[in-house]
Structure formats: C-alpha cells, structure tokens
Write an enzyme that holds these catalytic residues in place. Structure first.
Site, PDB file in Angstrom:
ATOM      1  N   LYS A  22       0.834  -1.211   0.000  1.00 41.81           N
ATOM      2  CA  LYS A  22       0.000   0.000   0.000  1.00 41.81           C
ATOM      3  C   LYS A  22       0.863   1.253   0.000  1.00 41.81           C
ATOM      4  O   LYS A  22       0.605   2.198  -0.757  1.00 41.81           O
ATOM      5  CB  LYS A  22      -0.885  -0.023   1.257  1.00 41.81           C
ATOM      6  CG  LYS A  22      -1.486   1.323   1.625  1.00 41.81           C
ATOM      7  CD  LYS A  22      -2.288   1.236   2.897  1.00 41.81           C
ATOM      8  CE  LYS A  22      -1.544   1.550   4.169  1.00 41.81           C
ATOM      9  NZ  LYS A  22      -1.282   2.965   4.426  1.00 41.81           N
ATOM     10  N   ASN A  23       1.888   1.269   0.843  1.00 47.24           N
ATOM     11  CA  ASN A  23       2.677   2.497   0.998  1.00 47.24           C
ATOM     12  C   ASN A  23       3.575   2.790  -0.207  1.00 47.24           C
ATOM     13  O   ASN A  23       4.119   3.883  -0.323  1.00 47.24           O
ATOM     14  CB  ASN A  23       3.517   2.437   2.277  1.00 47.24           C
ATOM     15  CG  ASN A  23       2.655   2.593   3.517  1.00 47.24           C
ATOM     16  OD1 ASN A  23       1.451   2.824   3.412  1.00 47.24           O
ATOM     17  ND2 ASN A  23       3.259   2.468   4.696  1.00 47.24           N
ATOM     18  N   CYS A 116      -4.061  12.535  13.613  1.00 42.72           N
ATOM     19  CA  CYS A 116      -4.804  11.280  13.669  1.00 42.72           C
ATOM     20  C   CYS A 116      -4.463  10.604  14.993  1.00 42.72           C
ATOM     21  O   CYS A 116      -3.665  11.131  15.758  1.00 42.72           O
ATOM     22  CB  CYS A 116      -4.476  10.390  12.481  1.00 42.72           C
ATOM     23  SG  CYS A 116      -2.831   9.718  12.524  1.00 42.72           S
ATOM     24  N   ARG A 121       1.319  14.459  13.729  1.00 46.60           N
ATOM     25  CA  ARG A 121       1.696  14.248  12.328  1.00 46.60           C
ATOM     26  C   ARG A 121       1.695  15.526  11.475  1.00 46.60           C
ATOM     27  O   ARG A 121       0.838  15.725  10.613  1.00 46.60           O
ATOM     28  CB  ARG A 121       0.812  13.168  11.696  1.00 46.60           C
ATOM     29  CG  ARG A 121       0.899  11.855  12.429  1.00 46.60           C
ATOM     30  CD  ARG A 121       0.229  10.735  11.701  1.00 46.60           C
ATOM     31  NE  ARG A 121       1.003  10.205  10.598  1.00 46.60           N
ATOM     32  CZ  ARG A 121       0.609   9.183   9.864  1.00 46.60           C
ATOM     33  NH1 ARG A 121      -0.535   8.603  10.109  1.00 46.60           N
ATOM     34  NH2 ARG A 121       1.372   8.739   8.885  1.00 46.60           N
ATOM     35  N   ASP A 307       5.384   0.560  11.911  1.00 40.33           N
ATOM     36  CA  ASP A 307       4.176  -0.138  11.454  1.00 40.33           C
ATOM     37  C   ASP A 307       4.135  -1.606  11.880  1.00 40.33           C
ATOM     38  O   ASP A 307       3.153  -2.301  11.605  1.00 40.33           O
ATOM     39  CB  ASP A 307       4.048  -0.035   9.918  1.00 40.33           C
ATOM     40  CG  ASP A 307       3.609   1.355   9.479  1.00 40.33           C
ATOM     41  OD1 ASP A 307       3.244   2.171  10.343  1.00 40.33           O
ATOM     42  OD2 ASP A 307       3.622   1.621   8.260  1.00 40.33           O
ATOM     43  N   ARG A 399      -8.201  -0.502   5.501  1.00 41.10           N
ATOM     44  CA  ARG A 399      -7.378   0.528   4.861  1.00 41.10           C
ATOM     45  C   ARG A 399      -6.076  -0.069   4.334  1.00 41.10           C
ATOM     46  O   ARG A 399      -5.535   0.426   3.348  1.00 41.10           O
ATOM     47  CB  ARG A 399      -7.027   1.639   5.865  1.00 41.10           C
ATOM     48  CG  ARG A 399      -8.188   2.520   6.222  1.00 41.10           C
ATOM     49  CD  ARG A 399      -7.711   3.717   6.973  1.00 41.10           C
ATOM     50  NE  ARG A 399      -6.645   4.375   6.227  1.00 41.10           N
ATOM     51  CZ  ARG A 399      -5.871   5.320   6.703  1.00 41.10           C
ATOM     52  NH1 ARG A 399      -6.035   5.740   7.943  1.00 41.10           N
ATOM     53  NH2 ARG A 399      -4.936   5.867   5.970  1.00 41.10           N
TER      54      ARG A 399
HETATM   55  C1  UD1 Z   1       4.661   6.771   6.300  1.00 39.86           C
HETATM   56  C2  UD1 Z   1       3.778   5.557   6.170  1.00 39.86           C
HETATM   57  C3  UD1 Z   1       3.286   5.089   7.534  1.00 39.86           C
HETATM   58  C4  UD1 Z   1       4.474   4.889   8.477  1.00 39.86           C
HETATM   59  C5  UD1 Z   1       5.367   6.122   8.490  1.00 39.86           C
HETATM   60  C6  UD1 Z   1       6.640   5.914   9.288  1.00 39.86           C
HETATM   61  C7  UD1 Z   1       2.762   5.855   3.994  1.00 39.86           C
HETATM   62  C8  UD1 Z   1       1.526   6.087   3.198  1.00 39.86           C
HETATM   63  N1  UD1 Z   1       2.651   5.875   5.322  1.00 39.86           N
HETATM   64  O1  UD1 Z   1       3.857   7.832   6.820  1.00 39.86           O
HETATM   65  O2  UD1 Z   1       2.595   3.857   7.360  1.00 39.86           O
HETATM   66  O3  UD1 Z   1       3.984   4.645   9.771  1.00 39.86           O
HETATM   67  O4  UD1 Z   1       5.752   6.478   7.157  1.00 39.86           O
HETATM   68  O5  UD1 Z   1       7.364   4.866   8.789  1.00 39.86           O
HETATM   69  O6  UD1 Z   1       3.811   5.601   3.439  1.00 39.86           O
HETATM   70  N2  UD1 Z   1       7.103  14.349  10.533  1.00 39.86           N
HETATM   71  C9  UD1 Z   1       7.349  15.682  10.803  1.00 39.86           C
HETATM   72  N3  UD1 Z   1       7.122  16.591   9.818  1.00 39.86           N
HETATM   73  C10 UD1 Z   1       6.677  16.255   8.582  1.00 39.86           C
HETATM   74  C11 UD1 Z   1       6.449  14.883   8.304  1.00 39.86           C
HETATM   75  C12 UD1 Z   1       6.682  13.959   9.306  1.00 39.86           C
HETATM   76  O7  UD1 Z   1       7.755  16.034  11.904  1.00 39.86           O
HETATM   77  O8  UD1 Z   1       6.495  17.120   7.730  1.00 39.86           O
HETATM   78  C13 UD1 Z   1       7.350  13.349  11.584  1.00 39.86           C
HETATM   79  C14 UD1 Z   1       6.123  12.490  11.879  1.00 39.86           C
HETATM   80  O9  UD1 Z   1       5.230  13.109  12.786  1.00 39.86           O
HETATM   81  C15 UD1 Z   1       6.786  11.256  12.451  1.00 39.86           C
HETATM   82  C16 UD1 Z   1       8.070  11.136  11.631  1.00 39.86           C
HETATM   83  O10 UD1 Z   1       8.306  12.438  11.085  1.00 39.86           O
HETATM   84  O11 UD1 Z   1       7.126  11.461  13.793  1.00 39.86           O
HETATM   85  C17 UD1 Z   1       8.013  10.144  10.496  1.00 39.86           C
HETATM   86  O12 UD1 Z   1       6.812  10.322   9.773  1.00 39.86           O
HETATM   87  P1  UD1 Z   1       6.725  10.113   8.216  1.00 39.86           P
HETATM   88  O13 UD1 Z   1       7.838   9.243   7.734  1.00 39.86           O
HETATM   89  O14 UD1 Z   1       6.525  11.409   7.532  1.00 39.86           O
HETATM   90  O15 UD1 Z   1       5.341   9.307   8.072  1.00 39.86           O
HETATM   91  P2  UD1 Z   1       4.438   9.325   6.806  1.00 39.86           P
HETATM   92  O16 UD1 Z   1       5.297   9.508   5.621  1.00 39.86           O
HETATM   93  O17 UD1 Z   1       3.274  10.241   7.023  1.00 39.86           O
END
Ligand code: UD1
Length: 420
Positions: A22-23, A116, A121, A307, A399
């Site tokens: 999915k990711n 969420c 996030r 995850d 999901r």
């Molecule tokens: C993706 C995955 C999710 C997984 C996560 C971490 C998808 C669709 N989802 O989510 O399943 O749990 O990676 O492996 O691929 N953060 C910030 N600022 C930002 C973005 C992120 O501070 O602009 C922080 C987040 O709050 C978190 C960390 O960075 O603490 C990692 O998050 P991130 O890798 O961005 O998660 P996603 O890409 O949203």
C-alpha cells in the site's frame, strides 16, 4: 459497520500470498499526476486507501480503471489542481499530490491532512522542501494554496525531530523531477517504498540517483512520460503473517515476500528464538521453538518499522518474561495497549516505552480498533486468546490489509465478519 469475530486457539498452517505494498502504491498513484500519458500499475491491493487515492485522482480529472490488481490511469479532462478536505483528511498519503501538482501545473490547492490517533503528524517537512524548490505556499482555510513561476533545483535538508519523513521525501522528490537544475535531498527516507517510487519515476524519464540512501540527487527534466510498473510486496503484511504463525505456534509458507526489505524484523524475531527459513521471495515460519522476550525500538528504515510495533507487542504479550518496546517515530502510538490489556495482557506505558510482562494466556474480549496496525495487533491477539474476540471498527484494517480474514481463514483460523 462490520466487526471481526475470532475464535482463538487454532494453529495456522498452509500458504499465504502477500499483496502489493500500500505504501508504495499510494505515492506512485500520486506520481501519475506528473504526466498526461497512460500509466499502468500492477499488483495493486484492493484496499480502502487504494479507493480513496483513485477517488482523488478522478476528482483531479484523471480516468482510472481498476481490474484484477491492475490500475490504469489516463488523462481525461483538464486538471483542477484541487484536493478536497474529505479525501485528504481520511488518508494522509493524499497530501502527496501537492508536489506533483505544483511541478506539473504550477499551482495547487490541497487540504492539510490534520492529525490522527497515532499523533500530531505535521507536514512542515513537506512544505519546507517544496518551498526550497521555489513554491510559494500559503495556508488558507485549512488548505495549502501553492503557486510557482518555475521550480528550481535546491540543496535541501529534510531531517526532522523524528528523523526522515517517508511521504515528505516522496513529495519533494516528485516535484524535483520537473524542477530546473539539480536537487539534492539530504536526510532522505530510505524506505523500500521510496525506492519503488524512485524506480517508477525513472521509468517516467526522471533522472534520480542515490534513492535508498539518505542523499538523493535529482536532475530535473522538462517532461515525464507514462509507465508500467509492478508494486513491491508489502513488507508489513508479510511481517504481520510471520507473527501470526509464531503467535499461534503454526507453520506457514509466506509467498511473494521480499525478505531483503524485512531484515530488522527478521533479525529481532531471530533474537527471540524464532526459526524462519528465508527464501529469495518467501518465508517459511515454523514455530517449533521457544520464543523469548526481546526489547524493540522503532526507527526509520532500515530500523525496526513503527508499522510493526503493535504486532510485535501482541507477540510479546504472550511471551513469558519482560520486554520493553520503545516507539521513536510516533511516541503516542500506543492506543492498542489498553485494548490488549482488556484481553488480559500486562502492559504498562511509560512515555514512549511500553513494558510488557508476558502472560500465559489472553482471553477473548470485545475490543476496538483505533488505527490500522493496532487493528492487526488485536486480530493477532484474538487468534491466540481463549474464547471469542470481537474487533469492531475494522474499517481501519480494510485501509491496509487486503482480504485479511480470507487469508487467515485459508490458514485455518476461525475468523469471520458480522454486522455491528
Ligand atoms: C509513512 C507511512 C506510515 C508509516 C510512516 C513511518 C505511507 C503512506 N505511510 O507515513 O505507514 O507509519 O511512514 O514509517 O507511506 N514528521 C514531521 N514533519 C513532517 C512529516 C513527518 O515532523 O512534515 C514526523 C512524523 O510526525 C513522524 C516522523 O516524522 O514522527 C516520520 O513520519 P513520516 O515518515 O513522515 O510518516 P508518513 O510519511 O506520514
């Protein structure tokens, strides 16, 4: 709304085939915005999130067909460059259309995703990267309103408080493909799903090097073309079934897995005493050994994935001894603790740590899914608990897990769906 009912106590036996990740699929669907040519994506899982992304692409003016695991995206009408709150708030990956929209159409109006249950996030890293490329982004009424004359390559540090960001790396990498000049992303996410997106972009004509390492270099091109691509296997689904075999003391062959993407999980399970035969595209998990408690800390790839945190906690909940599970990506991702405790687990949360004292037996109970991976952990606990477990709010599970109850039934689990 449906709920899952599980009669615990049956060993899983047989074969299961892992679906496409999915990711990896969701950002690759977003990448189709970068071209007007047809794109064909194979091995796509049928999931609620897949459907949300398809709805979003259609709302942007794409025509999308989804048949037997193959998604075909073609351009139908002019792009309206608008991603509605309803679609982005139900699935954060929708935010990944922002980079492609700015790069291709020089403008976008994309809803902010909001928080969420697993934490706040933020999207600051996405915005920082896109602004560095020359996008002018304002926040208006909950939307990111972006415009640019021309994106220009830049040297961007994309590390945050919790390390690299998967979707921010995706978003900025996609935008940089059509920027003028060279972009270097430092502290890029190294997840296999980022690599799959990069491979797909390269098929589209993008010039990318270093994907899979923390420094990605992108040389912008004028236009991108259509592509055909097969999605990598879902390493989290494969990890979840590995734990399903171990927790029920079963014996299963997991097909279409990529063990090279699962080193940290396999290494931890090996440390706990699990015997897992690793093939080039399969795993055989025969639970004939004693499982010991282990300490686990989640980290960005190649570290132990957040995850898989809830699922390993379910296993440790029935493993005699004390384990400490530390969450370094989402320090509040512990909604499953209280639900596992309702089933008789002994887990105490101390800030970003969960201290798990393994019990001999869990007991079936009505529990509630709070997020995707927490739901999977409750199903795993239900498989081994004495008596009947009902997991409500299973739309979370839908999901991200394709046909989970059918796959588990095929392995001999007593699991079925009922109306709430
Ligand atoms: C993706 C995955 C999710 C997984 C996560 C971490 C998808 C669709 N989802 O989510 O399943 O749990 O990676 O492996 O691929 N953060 C910030 N600022 C930002 C973005 C992120 O501070 O602009 C922080 C987040 O709050 C978190 C960390 O960075 O603490 C990692 O998050 P991130 O890798 O961005 O998660 P996603 O890409 O949203």
């Amino acid at each position: 709304m449906d709920k899952l009912v599980i009669e615990g106590g049956y060993k899983l036996k047989g074969e299961v085939t892992i679906s496409g990740a999915k990711n990896a699929l969701l950002p690759i669907l977003a990448a189709t915005v970068l071209t007007d040519e047809p794109c064909i994506i194979r091995h796509c899982p049928v999931l609620r999130d897949t459907n949300t992304m398809i709805k979003l692409l259609r709302s942007l003016g794409k025509a999308v067909e989804f048949n037997q695991g193959v998604i075909k995206v073609t351009s139908q009408s002019d792009c309206n460059c608008f991603a509605d709150y309803k679609l982005v708030s139900t699935m954060r990956a929708s935010f990944c259309v922002l980079g492609p929209l700015i790069a291709k159409y020089k403008k976008a109006r994309v809803s902010l995703p909001g928080g969420c249950v697993i934490g706040v996030r933020p999207v600051d890293l996405h915005l920082k990267g896109l602004r560095a490329l020359g996008a002018d982004i304002e926040i208006e009424e909950g939307y990111c309103v972006a415009k640019t004359k021309n994106l220009k390559g830049a040297h961007i540090y994309l590390g945050g408080e919790y390390g690299s960001s998967v979707l921010a790396t995706d978003n900025v990498m996609m935008a940089a493909c059509l920027a003028k000049g060279t972009t270097i992303i430092e502290a890029a996410a190294c997840e296999p799903e980022v690599v799959d997106l990069a491979e797909c972009l390269i098929k589209m004509g993008a010039r990318i090097r270093g994907h899979g390492t923390p420094i990605i270099e992108i040389e912008g091109v004028k236009r991108l073309k259509g592509f055909e691509h097969t999605i990598i296997p879902d390493r989290i689904e494969a990890g979840t079934f590995t734990i399903a075999a171990l927790i029920t003391k079963g014996d299963i062959l997991i097909k279409n897995a990529n063990p090279r993407h699962m080193m940290s999980v396999l290494d931890k399970l090996k440390e706990s005493g699990a015997k897992i035969q690793v093939g080039s595209q399969s795993l055989r998990v025969k639970a004939n050994s004693h499982i010991r408690p282990i300490n686990v800390t989640t980290l960005p790839y190649p570290g132990f994935p957040t995850d898989m945190q809830a699922q390993i906690m379910a296993l440790m909940a029935v493993t005699s001894g004390i384990s400490v599970i530390t969450e370094k990506i989402y320090p509040d991702r512990f909604m499953h603790v209280a639900e596992l405790n309702r089933m008789g687990a002994h887990i105490q949360r101390e800030g970003p740590h969960a201290i798990v004292e393994g019990v001999k037996q869990l007991s079936g109970a009505p529990v509630m899914a709070s997020d995707l991976r927490a739901s999977a952990a409750l199903v795993l606990a239900g498989l081994v608990a004495k008596g009947r477990t009902t997991v409500s709010r299973i739309y979370h599970l839908e999901r991200g897990y394709e046909n989970m109850e059918d796959k588990l039934s095929g392995l001999g689990a007593k699991i079925w769906r009922e109306k709430e």
